[in-house]
Design a protein around this motif. Structure first.
Motif, PDB file in Angstrom:
ATOM      1  N   GLN A 123     -31.890   9.648 -81.218  1.00  0.00           N
ATOM      2  CA  GLN A 123     -30.743   8.969 -81.810  1.00  0.00           C
ATOM      3  C   GLN A 123     -31.092   7.590 -82.367  1.00  0.00           C
ATOM      4  N   PHE A 124     -32.090   6.931 -81.762  1.00  0.00           N
ATOM      5  CA  PHE A 124     -32.430   5.563 -82.166  1.00  0.00           C
ATOM      6  C   PHE A 124     -33.939   5.444 -82.367  1.00  0.00           C
ATOM      7  N   PRO A 125     -34.445   6.011 -83.454  1.00  0.00           N
ATOM      8  CA  PRO A 125     -35.903   6.039 -83.657  1.00  0.00           C
ATOM      9  C   PRO A 125     -36.517   4.649 -83.824  1.00  0.00           C
ATOM     10  N   ASN A 126     -35.701   3.629 -84.091  1.00  0.00           N
ATOM     11  CA  ASN A 126     -36.224   2.267 -84.227  1.00  0.00           C
ATOM     12  C   ASN A 126     -36.248   1.507 -82.910  1.00  0.00           C
ATOM     13  N   MET A 127     -36.034   2.192 -81.798  1.00  0.00           N
ATOM     14  CA  MET A 127     -36.076   1.498 -80.519  1.00  0.00           C
ATOM     15  C   MET A 127     -37.521   1.232 -80.139  1.00  0.00           C
ATOM     16  N   CYS A 128     -37.789  -0.008 -79.776  1.00  0.00           N
ATOM     17  CA  CYS A 128     -39.124  -0.380 -79.305  1.00  0.00           C
ATOM     18  C   CYS A 128     -39.262   0.108 -77.860  1.00  0.00           C
ATOM     19  N   PRO A 129     -40.339   0.773 -77.530  1.00  0.00           N
ATOM     20  CA  PRO A 129     -40.451   1.405 -76.218  1.00  0.00           C
ATOM     21  C   PRO A 129     -40.919   0.499 -75.081  1.00  0.00           C
ATOM     22  N   GLY A 130     -41.311  -0.742 -75.376  1.00  0.00           N
ATOM     23  CA  GLY A 130     -41.826  -1.624 -74.333  1.00  0.00           C
ATOM     24  C   GLY A 130     -40.711  -2.413 -73.669  1.00  0.00           C
ATOM     25  N   HIS A 131     -40.427  -2.123 -72.406  1.00  0.00           N
ATOM     26  CA  HIS A 131     -39.283  -2.789 -71.769  1.00  0.00           C
ATOM     27  C   HIS A 131     -39.659  -4.001 -70.938  1.00  0.00           C
ATOM     28  N   CYS A 132     -40.840  -4.041 -70.344  1.00  0.00           N
ATOM     29  CA  CYS A 132     -41.204  -5.178 -69.516  1.00  0.00           C
ATOM     30  C   CYS A 132     -42.719  -5.244 -69.431  1.00  0.00           C
ATOM     31  N   PRO A 133     -43.304  -6.356 -69.719  1.00  0.00           N
ATOM     32  CA  PRO A 133     -42.648  -7.578 -70.178  1.00  0.00           C
ATOM     33  C   PRO A 133     -42.122  -7.392 -71.604  1.00  0.00           C
ATOM     34  N   ARG A 134     -41.102  -8.135 -71.933  1.00  0.00           N
ATOM     35  CA  ARG A 134     -40.505  -8.017 -73.270  1.00  0.00           C
ATOM     36  C   ARG A 134     -41.536  -8.424 -74.311  1.00  0.00           C
TER      37      ARG A 134
END
Length: 190
Positions: A123-134
């Motif tokens: 649904q959101f192909p532009n989501m960056c997959p790195g959550h932590c660390p930002r």
């Protein structure tokens, strides 16, 4: 799309405790293998917290445009979610005494995570997959997830209970990055 570690455990029915000046946390609901086995695998679309992530992403895209780079919600491996669901003092003992039950719960949690991430990416192909660390991670790369519990035990337990899920996540999404809030350098070689 900031959330907290309670997101996935709440999907399994864990109550969430809200602190006044801190992040919320999931309260464990399992103390035995029988209780873990009795937990139903949740339907992604019946989990209010997970559905809310999709709603927030859609609202951000509507406000900022379809090409906006979204940051991911908190991402916990299935193993870490199982460690939130199962009271920790009993969970660590179960790693040694009832490993099959731990594997079954981890598998339930890991399947929900993979389903959630697959749909989020669709649904959101532009989501960056790195959550932590930002940090900026190109959207075409694989997800990063926290595997915080692995700092608390040895490499043999890591390779039995955590590594298979990480390999599966990497195979599913093309790569996988692990973050650990604990001291887990002893796990890096694996």
């Amino acid at each position: 799309v900031g959330t907290g570690t309670q997101l996935y455990a709440a999907a399994f029915g864990c109550p969430v405790h809200e602190y006044e000046h801190d992040n919320p946390c999931a309260l464990p609901i399992v103390r035995t293998a029988a209780e873990a086995d009795a937990l139903a695998e949740p339907d992604l679309w019946r989990c209010p917290g997970l559905v809310r992530v999709f709603e927030l992403c859609a609202a951000l895209q509507e406000e900022l445009g379809p090409d906006v780079l979204l940051g991911p919600p908190d991402l916990q491996t299935g193993f870490d979610t199982a460690a939130l669901i199962w009271d920790k003092s009993d969970f660590y003992l179960a790693l040694m005494l009832q490993p099959a039950a731990v594997h079954r719960l981890v598998d339930k949690c890991a399947r929900l995570l993979r389903q959630f991430l697959t749909e989020l990416k669709r649904q959101f192909p532009n989501m960056c997959p790195g959550h932590c660390p930002r940090a900026y991670v190109p959207p075409e790369m694989g997800w990063w997830a926290s595997n915080d519990e692995c700092g608390a035990f040895n490499t043999a337990l890591f390779e039995e209970f955590c590594l298979p899920e990480m390999v599966e996540l990497s195979a599913t999404f093309g790569s996988f990055g692990m973050h650990c809030c604990a001291d887990a350098e002893h796990q890096f070689e694996s």
